[in-house]
Design an enzyme around this catalytic site. Structure first.
Site, PDB file in Angstrom:
ATOM      1  N   HIS A   5       0.810  -1.238   0.000  1.00  0.00           N
ATOM      2  CA  HIS A   5       0.000   0.000   0.000  1.00  0.00           C
ATOM      3  C   HIS A   5       0.836   1.278   0.000  1.00  0.00           C
ATOM      4  O   HIS A   5       0.284   2.349  -0.271  1.00  0.00           O
ATOM      5  CB  HIS A   5      -0.909   0.051   1.237  1.00  0.00           C
ATOM      6  CG  HIS A   5      -1.916  -1.049   1.319  1.00  0.00           C
ATOM      7  ND1 HIS A   5      -2.804  -1.320   0.307  1.00  0.00           N
ATOM      8  CD2 HIS A   5      -2.173  -1.962   2.299  1.00  0.00           C
ATOM      9  CE1 HIS A   5      -3.577  -2.344   0.673  1.00  0.00           C
ATOM     10  NE2 HIS A   5      -3.209  -2.760   1.872  1.00  0.00           N
TER      11      HIS A   5
HETATM   12  O1  V1P Z   1      -9.617   0.860   7.400  1.00  0.00           O
HETATM   13  C1  V1P Z   1      -8.559   1.433   7.571  1.00  0.00           C
HETATM   14  C2  V1P Z   1      -8.408   2.927   7.648  1.00  0.00           C
HETATM   15  C3  V1P Z   1      -8.849   3.541   8.912  1.00  0.00           C
HETATM   16  N1  V1P Z   1      -9.862   4.332   8.177  1.00  0.00           N
HETATM   17  C4  V1P Z   1      -9.710   5.731   8.256  1.00  0.00           C
HETATM   18  C5  V1P Z   1      -9.430   3.712   6.943  1.00  0.00           C
HETATM   19  N2  V1P Z   1      -7.399   0.767   7.706  1.00  0.00           N
HETATM   20  C6  V1P Z   1      -7.280  -0.673   7.674  1.00  0.00           C
HETATM   21  C7  V1P Z   1      -5.934  -0.974   7.053  1.00  0.00           C
HETATM   22  C8  V1P Z   1      -5.725  -2.388   6.618  1.00  0.00           C
HETATM   23  C9  V1P Z   1      -4.326  -2.572   6.083  1.00  0.00           C
HETATM   24  C10 V1P Z   1      -4.044  -3.919   5.443  1.00  0.00           C
HETATM   25  C11 V1P Z   1      -2.592  -4.055   5.073  1.00  0.00           C
HETATM   26  C12 V1P Z   1      -2.248  -5.222   4.156  1.00  0.00           C
HETATM   27  O2  V1P Z   1      -2.925  -5.171   2.928  1.00  0.00           O
HETATM   28  C13 V1P Z   1      -0.740  -5.239   3.801  1.00  0.00           C
HETATM   29  C14 V1P Z   1       0.220  -5.338   4.894  1.00  0.00           C
HETATM   30  O3  V1P Z   1      -2.599  -6.438   4.744  1.00  0.00           O
HETATM   31  C15 V1P Z   1      -7.358  -1.200   9.071  1.00  0.00           C
HETATM   32  C16 V1P Z   1      -8.179  -2.189   9.566  1.00  0.00           C
HETATM   33  C17 V1P Z   1      -9.203  -2.955   8.848  1.00  0.00           C
HETATM   34  N3  V1P Z   1      -9.941  -3.776   9.570  1.00  0.00           N
HETATM   35  O4  V1P Z   1      -9.352  -2.846   7.675  1.00  0.00           O
HETATM   36  N4  V1P Z   1      -6.588  -0.784  10.078  1.00  0.00           N
HETATM   37  C18 V1P Z   1      -6.900  -1.522  11.166  1.00  0.00           C
HETATM   38  N5  V1P Z   1      -7.875  -2.389  10.872  1.00  0.00           N
HETATM   39  C19 V1P Z   1      -6.233  -1.412  12.447  1.00  0.00           C
HETATM   40  C20 V1P Z   1      -6.542  -2.305  13.458  1.00  0.00           C
HETATM   41  C21 V1P Z   1      -5.897  -2.192  14.688  1.00  0.00           C
HETATM   42  C22 V1P Z   1      -4.944  -1.203  14.882  1.00  0.00           C
HETATM   43  C23 V1P Z   1      -4.642  -0.340  13.866  1.00  0.00           C
HETATM   44  C24 V1P Z   1      -5.287  -0.431  12.647  1.00  0.00           C
HETATM   45 ZN    ZN Z   2      -3.863  -7.271   3.415  1.00  0.00          ZN
END
Ligand code: V1P
Ligand code: ZN
Ligand code: CA
Length: 376
Positions: free
Chosen positions: A142
């Site tokens: 990303h």
């Molecule tokens: O959904 C979001 C952001 C927060 N909103 C403003 C949009 N972020 C996701 C990011 C997921 C990243 C995936 C990375 C990969 O593709 C490659 C290494 O696997 C997110 C989520 C989710 N459930 O989608 N961030 C988090 N959860 C999160 C959880 C705990 C602590 C910090 C972040």
């Molecule tokens: Zn992923």
């Protein structure tokens, strides 16, 4: 292109940095670099390290990173620390999305290990030193030119592909992480020298991009392939789309090298992803790509149920080596994580597959239509 079933490759190498598992995004963060150390420990316990070249990755320099990233972003990453970030919150906002990309202790070194392995891995393929290369510490798809995104700070994949392009006219980027490979797709959206293919969960899911209609622009039109999927996809239906799409991609594009992001958040029971792939189903994709006999670079990526990440990357290492290993896990440093069965297995669950056969066939037909525009 004829596919080969038997072990064709002369050599496999893996980049292992003993210290990569020490970096910590924070207690509450679901990205755990420690899972890479767990995977390496299983790999060693099976004796697989004796069957390939195990290499300590060189650190990527700031200069290496600025082949893709902007100077001011790299300068910022070199300087940032949890304390500094607290003192200058607005400066931070420009580069790091809150929560997802914390300015953790050692973030720059972590990035230079991850990217160092991917750049050096690409060079090993370029020089013909290895036919297959692995960097489970890479795969951070990303990261953007001038900012971090979704747990990714430095896009090691873009840096590795830029390296592969020095020696190969055409490179395939393949991404089986449950998330869309947006950073890599964007970096090569206007070129016909990189075909980027991502399979991902789509619809109210991070990062929100990766519609089937997004096919690239200018010279790159039809050189981006997106396979948007719904929740609950299982081994059989995933294999159906995967094999149809990838056979078509390999035959029409005829790449000199393939870089495959093997994110394991597409496994059943992941903390973030909602697919229903078993370890064997996920690894079948890796085995399928090996069978084309084209130099293959496998990197890691997402994966948030860490015992299953370690199992799957260890098993995929054995698939790439063409070695059969027993399903009973040998004793290893993190043996307690794998109870009560202590098996090298991630089973699928009984969750509902929201992808119908008709939808999946439609996807294959649409992609087939896009690929007809790709010059032979
Ligand atoms: O959904 C979001 C952001 C927060 N909103 C403003 C949009 N972020 C996701 C990011 C997921 C990243 C995936 C990375 C990969 O593709 C490659 C290494 O696997 C997110 C989520 C989710 N459930 O989608 N961030 C988090 N959860 C999160 C959880 C705990 C602590 C910090 C972040
Ligand atoms: Zn992923
Ligand atoms: Ca993906």
């Amino acid at each position: 292109l004829r596919q080969k079933n038997t072990s064709f490759f002369a050599d496999l190498s893996i980049w292992i940095a003993e210290d990569v598992g020490n970096y910590n995004y924070g207690y509450d963060h679901c990205m755990k670099p420690f899972r890479i150390r767990m995977a390496h420990s299983i790999i060693t316990s099976y004796g697989l390290d004796k069957k390939m070249a195990v290499i300590r990755p060189p650190r990527a320099s700031a200069q290496d990173m600025t082949r893709f990233h902007t100077d001011d972003y790299i300068t910022y990453l070199q300087r940032v620390s949890p304390e500094l970030a607290e003192q200058m919150p607005t400066y931070n906002e420009r580069f790091l999305p809150p929560m997802d990309c914390p300015p953790f202790d050692g973030v720059y070194e972590f990035c230079s290990i991850s990217a160092g392995g991917s750049i050096a891995g690409a060079q090993r393929i370029n020089h013909g030193d290895s036919d297959i290369v692995i960097n489970w510490a890479g795969g951070l798809h990303h990261a953007k030119k001038g900012e971090a995104s979704g747990f990714c700070y430095i896009n090691d994949i873009v840096l590795a592909i830029l390296e592969l392009l020095r020696y190969h006219q055409r490179v395939v980027y393949l991404d089986i992480d449950v998330h869309h490979g947006d950073g890599v797709e964007e970096a090569f959206y206007t070129t016909d020298r990189v075909m980027s293919v991502s399979f991902h969960q789509f619809g109210n899911f991070f990062p929100g991009t990766g519609d089937i209609k997004d096919v690239g622009v200018e010279r790159g039109k039809y050189y981006a392939v997106n396979v948007p999927l719904r929740e609950g996809i299982n081994d059989e239906t995933y294999a159906f789309v995967f094999q149809r799409v990838m056979r078509n991609v390999m035959e029409t594009f005829r790449p000199g090298a393939v870089l495959m992001q093997c994110g394991t958040d597409s496994l059943s029971g992941d903390r973030l992803g909602c697919f229903n792939l078993s370890m064997k189903g996920h690894a079948a994709c890796v085995g399928f790509m090996k069978s084309f006999g084209v130099p293959l670079f496998c990197v890691g990526g997402g994966g948030y149920t860490i015992r299953n990440v370690a199992r799957t990357w260890a098993y995929e290492t054995s698939v790439l080596l063409g070695e059969k290993i027993e399903s009973r896990l040998p004793y290893n440093d993190y043996y307690d994580f794998y109870g009560p069965e202590y098996l090298l297995d991630v089973p699928a669950s009984n969750m509902v597959n929201m992808n119908t056969r008709e939808q999946l066939e439609r996807i294959c037909i649409d992609i087939n239509e896009h690929l007809r525009h790709v010059s032979h």
